[in-house]
Design an enzyme around this catalytic site. Structure first.
Site, PDB file in Angstrom:
ATOM      1  N   LYS A  40       0.807  -1.215   0.000  1.00 58.79           N
ATOM      2  CA  LYS A  40       0.000   0.000   0.000  1.00 58.79           C
ATOM      3  C   LYS A  40       0.844   1.271   0.000  1.00 58.79           C
ATOM      4  O   LYS A  40       0.539   2.231  -0.704  1.00 58.79           O
ATOM      5  CB  LYS A  40      -0.968  -0.002   1.182  1.00 58.79           C
ATOM      6  CG  LYS A  40      -1.957  -1.163   1.175  1.00 58.79           C
ATOM      7  CD  LYS A  40      -3.084  -0.972   2.152  1.00 58.79           C
ATOM      8  CE  LYS A  40      -4.061   0.059   1.683  1.00 58.79           C
ATOM      9  NZ  LYS A  40      -4.730  -0.283   0.415  1.00 58.79           N
ATOM     10  N   ALA A  42       3.994   1.673  -1.111  1.00 58.18           N
ATOM     11  CA  ALA A  42       4.657   1.828  -2.406  1.00 58.18           C
ATOM     12  C   ALA A  42       3.661   2.222  -3.485  1.00 58.18           C
ATOM     13  O   ALA A  42       3.949   3.082  -4.328  1.00 58.18           O
ATOM     14  CB  ALA A  42       5.369   0.531  -2.777  1.00 58.18           C
ATOM     15  N   GLY A 228     -18.168   5.848  -5.590  1.00 55.64           N
ATOM     16  CA  GLY A 228     -17.428   7.079  -5.344  1.00 55.64           C
ATOM     17  C   GLY A 228     -16.937   7.177  -3.918  1.00 55.64           C
ATOM     18  O   GLY A 228     -16.354   6.234  -3.378  1.00 55.64           O
ATOM     19  N   ALA A 252      -5.276  -1.873  -6.745  1.00 56.72           N
ATOM     20  CA  ALA A 252      -4.624  -0.623  -6.323  1.00 56.72           C
ATOM     21  C   ALA A 252      -5.554   0.584  -6.382  1.00 56.72           C
ATOM     22  O   ALA A 252      -5.085   1.727  -6.345  1.00 56.72           O
ATOM     23  CB  ALA A 252      -3.390  -0.366  -7.175  1.00 56.72           C
ATOM     24  N   ALA A 253      -6.850   0.330  -6.439  1.00 55.81           N
ATOM     25  CA  ALA A 253      -7.801   1.434  -6.593  1.00 55.81           C
ATOM     26  C   ALA A 253      -7.730   2.408  -5.420  1.00 55.81           C
ATOM     27  O   ALA A 253      -7.624   3.629  -5.607  1.00 55.81           O
ATOM     28  CB  ALA A 253      -9.213   0.882  -6.732  1.00 55.81           C
ATOM     29  N   GLY A 254      -7.775   1.890  -4.208  1.00 57.34           N
ATOM     30  CA  GLY A 254      -7.732   2.753  -3.032  1.00 57.34           C
ATOM     31  C   GLY A 254      -6.404   3.478  -2.898  1.00 57.34           C
ATOM     32  O   GLY A 254      -6.359   4.640  -2.493  1.00 57.34           O
ATOM     33  N   ASP A 255      -5.327   2.800  -3.244  1.00 59.68           N
ATOM     34  CA  ASP A 255      -4.008   3.424  -3.152  1.00 59.68           C
ATOM     35  C   ASP A 255      -3.867   4.550  -4.175  1.00 59.68           C
ATOM     36  O   ASP A 255      -3.296   5.606  -3.873  1.00 59.68           O
ATOM     37  CB  ASP A 255      -2.918   2.377  -3.368  1.00 59.68           C
ATOM     38  CG  ASP A 255      -2.944   1.291  -2.313  1.00 59.68           C
ATOM     39  OD1 ASP A 255      -3.329   1.599  -1.159  1.00 59.68           O
ATOM     40  OD2 ASP A 255      -2.599   0.139  -2.625  1.00 59.68           O
TER      41      ASP A 255
END
Length: 302
Positions: A40, A42, A228, A252-255
């Site tokens: 997360k 990186a 959203g 990796a959407a949240g990151d």
């Protein structure tokens, strides 16, 4: 020049794809295997680096093993222009590892072996005091020891650096830690762990946000996947919708959201505009496979 600081984990991600995620006790044959760079911390550093403008410098504090994965990571991150002077090599330890199962809908389940991440100490953080002194924003997560997280938040507040906590993976946090946070970005699961309130709609999101406001956090952003994000500032909340896309991989959407959010805020965007920018970046990421390989560049958002 602005200084944006990310503190957190780095992992080598072993990704297996399936039609559906395996259930308890079930063995399935994977359709595909690939090795990806992740973690997360990186991921968020890479997102910030790729989405920044020319006046923003990205620094990353992390702990890596003394293995080939670490060497690959350093080379890749340097190519993205990330300053790695705060990355430590931990002798006789492997770099963090994650095993990720992804289904045909882009949903995932993740198991993590911390490796060197578990050795990022409060002392390591303290050694980077000069970097905190020049930072404008600091973004951190919960894949490193809580002592190091608290030390980083404390140093950032000491030097009047705006703190953003992405409280992942889900965990309960002490009032001391919560009181050091300016902006918090949980998803629904993480909001439940923090507040005890299950987020299922805007009303429950508002209640969870209010609990976090009561802990001293000024801005609460509850990410809601394809719907959203729910933005609450000083008790005033609204849902900021995300663009509609066909997701193939949400790893990796949240990151990407968090890295984009920090960049946009540092540019002087309003919190609403920053969330919209982050939603857009995240919506692009989910249309590609992989962790860092899915993170878009700034030109893709224009």
């Amino acid at each position: 020049m602005s200084t944006l600081l990310v503190v957190g984990s780095a992992n080598a991600d072993h990704v297996l794809t399936f039609d559906e995620l395996p259930q308890a006790g079930q063995t399935l044959i994977s359709q595909q295997y690939r090795l990806e760079l992740g973690g997360k911390g990186a991921n968020q550093a890479v997102a910030a680096a790729r989405l920044r403008n020319a006046d923003q410098n990205i620094y990353f504090i992390s702990a890596l093993g003394d293995d080939s994965n670490a060497a690959t990571m350093r080379k890749t991150w340097a190519a993205d222009g990330i300053d790695l002077s705060g990355c430590y090599e931990i002798a006789n330890q492997s770099t963090g590892t994650a095993v990720i199962f992804v289904n045909q809908h882009g949903e995932n389940s993740i198991g993590v072996v911390p490796g060197a991440n578990a050795y990022l100490s409060a002392q390591h953080i303290q050694q980077q005091q000069a970097l905190f002194a020049q930072a404008d924003y600091m973004l951190i997560q919960l894949e490193t020891p809580i002592d190091s997280v608290q030390q980083a938040l404390t140093l950032a507040k000491q030097y009047h650096c705006t703190t953003i906590l992405n409280p992942a993976p889900a965990a309960t946090l002490s009032h001391v830690v919560l009181s050091l946070i300016d902006i918090i970005t949980p998803n629904e699961t993480e909001a439940l762990a923090l507040s005890g309130i299950e987020v299922v709609d805007q009303q429950s999101a508002s209640k969870a946000a209010e609990y976090l406001h009561q802990q001293g956090i000024n801005i609460v952003i509850i990410t809601l996947g394809s719907k959203g994000a729910y933005l609450s500032e000083q008790g005033q909340g609204q849902i900021i919708p995300a663009p509609t896309v066909s997701a193939v991989d949400t790893v990796a959407a949240g990151d990407t959201f968090n890295g984009a959010l920090m960049v946009a805020l540092d540019e002087g965007k309003s919190i609403k505009d920053a969330v919209e920018f982050a939603n857009k970046a995240s919506s692009i990421a989910v249309t590609h496979h992989g962790a860092q390989s899915s993170i878009p560049y700034r030109k893709e958002l224009i």
